[in-house]
Motif scaffolding. Structure first.
Motif, PDB file in Angstrom:
ATOM      1  N   ASP A 213      21.694  -5.426   6.702  1.00  0.00           N
ATOM      2  CA  ASP A 213      22.406  -4.670   7.731  1.00  0.00           C
ATOM      3  C   ASP A 213      23.801  -5.289   7.829  1.00  0.00           C
ATOM      4  N   THR A 216      25.650  -5.696  11.898  1.00  0.00           N
ATOM      5  CA  THR A 216      24.381  -5.665  12.634  1.00  0.00           C
ATOM      6  C   THR A 216      24.538  -5.484  14.127  1.00  0.00           C
ATOM      7  N   ALA A 222      18.080  -4.428  12.022  1.00  0.00           N
ATOM      8  CA  ALA A 222      17.341  -5.545  11.425  1.00  0.00           C
ATOM      9  C   ALA A 222      16.016  -5.779  12.146  1.00  0.00           C
ATOM     10  N   GLY A 274      21.065  -9.815   8.523  1.00  0.00           N
ATOM     11  CA  GLY A 274      21.983  -9.145   9.424  1.00  0.00           C
ATOM     12  C   GLY A 274      23.322  -9.862   9.411  1.00  0.00           C
ATOM     13  N   THR A 300      20.414 -14.271   9.832  1.00  0.00           N
ATOM     14  CA  THR A 300      21.664 -13.758  10.390  1.00  0.00           C
ATOM     15  C   THR A 300      22.843 -14.570   9.879  1.00  0.00           C
TER      16      THR A 300
END
Length: 414
Positions: A213, A216, A222, A274, A300
């Motif tokens: 993603d 995000t 996500a 993400g 992330t």
């Protein structure tokens, strides 16, 4: 596709004892996905309508629909239908229902109303007339009345008026099913959880695939992917559903359904990333991810997508970039051109799914979409575009896939 605004839910006769027809509301463009979801949980006679899918089942089906469906907004149970040519007809129709079967004087109620008629002009006024008729009936019968609670009522009532036909339903969800319970920090213009789940299901992403993603935001795409990939029920974090307040609520059936769903949660590792350029926003995304209990499934990264180097191999991109409402047109066109350039340069072998309402900007991506789907993000009409980034050239890919050059005498349809 039938339209519930033109063809109201059918009057079913001779259904097995305990079965009834329900309506699952959804967002326009997700009706087909929702119909598939309903079939998988055992719903019968599934029919697609505009922004809704009707189906037949029992209380257990209704419980599962609320707890397991990822693309439903509400599950309605129609309980009455009558014609109304004026306000008196409407009031009498509501008053003529025995509301004591569904409410007690000490309970609370709320009324939602949608209109597709020239007879009545204001949905709020019709919702008020519904409440008045119910309250008047209780005053006459019991000398006291239920009060109104628009946030967490004992019973939420849905009234739908199409021309002269009034359909009264009970809202078994209580409040919208897109409110999963994991997202407290959403930021600006967050994507609806139902829409995010619908896009993932439309992409046919498989949990064995890498999913990225690239923008995000609050982490919704996500998180929904992690829940889908791990079979986490979308209703697992909700405090309560409307049907839990109903007189016929069967707690033993409900417990079996929730226990069975939780036992199916997978511990498989997922490759979900993400990416978010804003440090404050990535912090909000991480909080939401933790609240959804999928922090071990999502990696992330605080980075600029255009500068970030993706992992080697293939995968799928699902992204909700800025549409241009808060971006100057020239900047928006340049931004989408940069998206397309980045796809071509860094993501050979990937699929990219991109949703946007900015049609001019989408043309700047510079890639021919292999699929276009119309969806709505709130009031905005959007296009969900699928771009296939081939390794090498598209011509080579076709040859590797068994593509054969047509015979010169073969008639090729235009």
């Amino acid at each position: 596709m039938e339209n519930l605004e033109e063809n109201s839910v059918e009057n079913d006769t001779a259904l097995p004892a305990g079965d009834f027809r329900m309506v699952a509301k959804t967002m326009q463009g997700l009706e087909g996905v929702l119909a598939i979801e309903l079939s998988k949980i055992g719903a019968r006679d599934v029919k697609e309508h505009k922004r809704a899918v009707s189906f037949i089942g029992d209380n257990g089906t209704m419980y599962k629909a609320n707890y397991l469906l990822r693309t439903a907004l509400r599950i309605l149970k129609p309980v009455a239908k009558f014609n109304a040519r004026n306000e008196k007809d409407f009031y009498d129709g509501i008053y003529g229902m025995d509301w004591s079967l569904m409410l007690k004087p000490e309970d609370t109620l709320a009324v939602d109303c949608t209109l597709n008629t020239e007879i009545f002009n204001h949905s709020y006024y019709i919702a008020q007339k519904t409440k008045d008729a119910i309250v008047d009936q209780f005053r006459t019968k019991f000398g006291k009345r239920p009060s109104v609670d628009t946030d967490f009522p004992t019973l939420r009532i849905n009234v739908h008026v199409t021309r002269e036909e009034v359909t009264v339903s009970l809202d078994s969800s209580g409040y919208s099913l897109h409110k999963r319970g994991y997202r407290e920090d959403a930021g600006k213009a967050p994507m609806n959880e139902v829409l995010a789940a619908g896009i993932i299901l439309l992409s046919e992403w498989h949990p064995s695939q890498r999913l990225i993603d690239p923008m995000t935001g609050s982490g919704t795409i996500a998180i929904e992917a992690a829940m889908i990939g791990s079979h986490i029920p979308p209703g697992v974090f909700r405090d309560k559903f409307g049907f839990e307040n109903w007189n016929d609520f069967d707690s033993s059936v409900w417990e079996k359904i929730t226990e069975s769903a939780i036992n199916k949660i997978s511990n498989e590792t997922l490759a979900i990333t993400g990416i978010e350029i804003s440090p404050p926003m990535i912090s909000k995304a991480r909080e939401n991810i933790t609240r959804a209990k999928v922090e071990d499934l999502i990696h992330t990264v605080c980075s600029n997508f255009f500068e970030w180097t993706p992992p080697e191999g293939k995968g799928i991109l699902i992204m909700n970039p800025p549409y241009g409402e808060r971006m100057e047109q020239d900047d928006s066109l340049a931004f989408y051109k940069q998206l397309g350039d980045t796809f071509k340069k860094k993501y050979a072998g990937y699929e990219a799914w991109l949703i946007s309402s900015n049609q001019d900007a989408l043309r700047e991506v510079g890639l021919r979409p292999s699929r276009k789907i119309t969806l709505f993000n709130g009031p905005l009409e959007c296009r969900l575009m699928k771009y296939q980034m081939y390794e090498g050239t598209k011509k080579i890919h076709k040859l590797e896939s068994g593509y054969k050059k047509p015979d010169k005498n073969q008639i090729i349809p235009e």
